[in-house]
Enzyme design. Structure first.
Site, PDB file in Angstrom:
ATOM      1  CE1 TYR A   1      -4.342   0.479  -0.312  1.00 49.73           C
ATOM      2  CE2 TYR A   1      -4.318  -1.603   0.875  1.00 49.73           C
ATOM      3  CZ  TYR A   1      -4.982  -0.676   0.083  1.00 49.73           C
ATOM      4  OH  TYR A   1      -6.269  -0.908  -0.302  1.00 49.73           O
TER       5      TYR A   1
ATOM      6  CB  THR B   1      -3.860   4.378 -22.285  1.00 49.49           C
ATOM      7  OG1 THR B   1      -3.606   4.358 -23.688  1.00 49.49           O
ATOM      8  CG2 THR B   1      -5.313   4.748 -22.027  1.00 49.49           C
TER       9      THR B   1
ATOM     10  NE  ARG C   1      -6.012  -3.085 -19.827  1.00 52.74           N
ATOM     11  CZ  ARG C   1      -6.038  -3.316 -21.145  1.00 52.74           C
ATOM     12  NH1 ARG C   1      -5.253  -4.238 -21.676  1.00 52.74           N
ATOM     13  NH2 ARG C   1      -6.834  -2.634 -21.924  1.00 52.74           N
TER      14      ARG C   1
HETATM   15  C1  PLP Z   1      -8.435   3.831 -24.593  1.00 49.78           C
HETATM   16  C2  PLP Z   1      -8.842   5.214 -24.358  1.00 49.78           C
HETATM   17  C3  PLP Z   1      -9.239   5.665 -23.087  1.00 49.78           C
HETATM   18  C4  PLP Z   1      -9.527   4.767 -21.904  1.00 49.78           C
HETATM   19  O1  PLP Z   1      -8.595   3.864 -21.512  1.00 49.78           O
HETATM   20  P1  PLP Z   1      -8.963   2.624 -20.553  1.00 49.78           P
HETATM   21  O2  PLP Z   1      -7.641   2.194 -20.047  1.00 49.78           O
HETATM   22  O3  PLP Z   1      -9.664   1.621 -21.410  1.00 49.78           O
HETATM   23  O4  PLP Z   1      -9.855   3.113 -19.459  1.00 49.78           O
HETATM   24  C5  PLP Z   1      -9.501   7.009 -22.935  1.00 49.78           C
HETATM   25  N1  PLP Z   1      -9.402   7.873 -23.964  1.00 49.78           N
HETATM   26  C6  PLP Z   1      -9.073   7.456 -25.209  1.00 49.78           C
HETATM   27  C7  PLP Z   1      -8.996   8.467 -26.318  1.00 49.78           C
HETATM   28  C8  PLP Z   1      -8.792   6.127 -25.454  1.00 49.78           C
HETATM   29  O5  PLP Z   1      -8.475   5.737 -26.697  1.00 49.78           O
END
Ligand code: PLP
Length: 420
Positions: free
Chosen positions: A52, A224, A233
């Site tokens: 944590y 991301t 991720r």
């Molecule tokens: C993929 C994406 C997100 C969200 O990402 P996650 O990890 O799936 O929550 C947000 N904005 C854009 C433009 C994306 O292509």
């Protein structure tokens, strides 16, 4: 370590092996997916998941932070340098959370956000009616024309009417470059903040083949880490120094609890990779592969939204090209081992479940080492699969060619069993 899992929980272990061979045997053309580095997978599977670390380096709620502080400081410093950002937050658990953290950190509930129309390429988190964000903030829209051009006089007229607090650009299915200076001019004219969500093209910006909105004076940029950046991720919030405190407080304690330190360790590794010269080549090749794929598809009669691509992705109107709804095209392609996703086309008249198109992109195929020759072969297999939908013998033949191509360009990762 793997044998212990295999013995203890064969159901889960077999699913992992199944997924490994699926990824090896199918060609990933979904533009938001990629194959991460073996080094990233190693960092993810570590004891940092036990820890944590609520708070930030040097200022945590719990003790025992010598090593978590090291990795978070490294991840932050690497992202700052790579993206020329004054401030970076690396704790967002995903792309959706990173965008929410920015909205909550910089705006008040009820404030207006001007964002791209969702059928023209905007993301769910940019105020889709099915997202909670559309209940908290008021979203207004702009669009691109059929060639992908955005008319900034029109965007400014809308902005003057709705007085947004935030002008948002960025996309998950728009194949053209964005004119960041144009968005900045509109935002300045109405006193709004600027945000670019470069989730899809973060790797192309890091690799120097696409412009960086921070260089155009944008206030906040989000990306991301698992798409073209090839990391685990997660989400990065990059910003001007003046917004750093508000964004950090918004991520934690505003929105989230403990950060996922194993993911942050893996993000740090991916950022180190993204600073290597090879990554610049990778980014450039993702774009040149997309142009080759798009060019060949058009030659073979496909109708692409905006007539092509400037980046790593394209949207094909499958109704116009092959008289197939997106949903059916996606299935026909999956049946031969080509992974794509159904996609709304601009002002689509079909539902998001059916759609008039599919979206495809090259980051994953480029990670496997494929180049122009393979892109031409993939375009031809793609067209064969759609033209001959329902012909089992033809599907079998295409599927075996896809497998043969994938076998010649193995995906990185742990050692995989040969596909069955
Ligand atoms: C993929 C994406 C997100 C969200 O990402 P996650 O990890 O799936 O929550 C947000 N904005 C854009 C433009 C994306 O292509």
């Amino acid at each position: 370590m793997r044998d212990r899992l295999q013995k203890y929980d064969p159901e889960i272990f077999d699913a992992i092996l199944g997924e490994e061979s699926r990824q090896q045997a199918e060609l990933e053309l979904i533009p938001s997916e990629n194959y991460t580095y073996p080094e990233v997978l190693t960092a993810l599977g570590t004891v940092f998941t036990n820890k944590y670390s609520e708070g930030y380096p040097g200022n945590r709620y719990y003790g025992g932070q010598a090593y978590t502080d090291t990795i978070e400081r490294l991840a932050t410093a690497r992202a700052r340098e790579l993206f020329r950002a004054e401030h970076v937050n690396v704790q967002a658990l995903s792309g959706a959370a990173m965008n929410q953290a920015v909205y909550y950190g910089l705006l008040e509930p009820g404030d207006s956000i001007l964002a791209m129309d969702l059928t023209h390429g905007g993301h769910l988190t940019h105020g889709s009616p099915v997202s909670h964000m559309s209940r908290v903030f008021t979203f207004h829209r702009y669009k691109a024309d059929a060639s992908g051009h955005i008319d900034f006089d029109e965007v400014q007229r809308v902005a003057e009417k709705v007085r947004p607090k935030l002008v948002l650009c960025g996309h998950s299915s728009f194949p053209r470059d964005l004119d960041y200076a144009g968005f900045k001019r509109v935002a300045d004219a109405v006193g709004a903040l600027t945000m670019a969500d470069v989730s899809h093209i973060g790797g192309l910006i890091a690799g120097g083949v696409q412009p960086n909105p921070l260089d155009h004076g944008f206030d906040v940029v989000t990306t991301t880490t698992h798409k073209s950046l090839r990391g685990p991720r997660g989400g990065l919030v990059l910003s001007k120094a003046e917004f750093g405190r508000r964004i950090d407080k918004s991520v934690f304690p505003g929105l989230q609890g403990g950060p996922h330190m194993h993911t942050i360790a893996a993000i740090a590794v991916a950022l180190k990779k993204a600073a290597e010269p090879e990554f610049r080549e990778y980014a450039a090749r993702s774009v040149s592969n997309a142009k080759t794929l798009a060019g060949r598809l058009i030659e073979r009669g496909a109708d692409l939204v905006t007539g092509g691509t400037d980046n790593h992705l394209m949207v094909m109107n499958t109704v116009d090209s092959f008289r197939l709804e997106g949903r059916d095209a996606q299935q026909a392609l999956e049946d031969v081992g080509l992974a794509t996703n159904k996609q709304l086309v601009p002002d689509d008249t079909l539902s998001a479940q059916r759609t008039s198109g599919v979206r495809l992109g090259t980051p994953a195929a480029t990670t496997r080492g494929m180049g122009d020759t393979e892109m031409i072969a993939v375009a031809d297999l793609f067209v064969r699969a759609l033209r001959n939908r329902g012909d089992a013998a033809e599907a079998k033949a295409v599927r075996s060619e896809v497998r043969e191509l994938c076998a010649r360009f193995p995906a990185p990762g742990p050692l995989l069993p040969a596909p069955a």
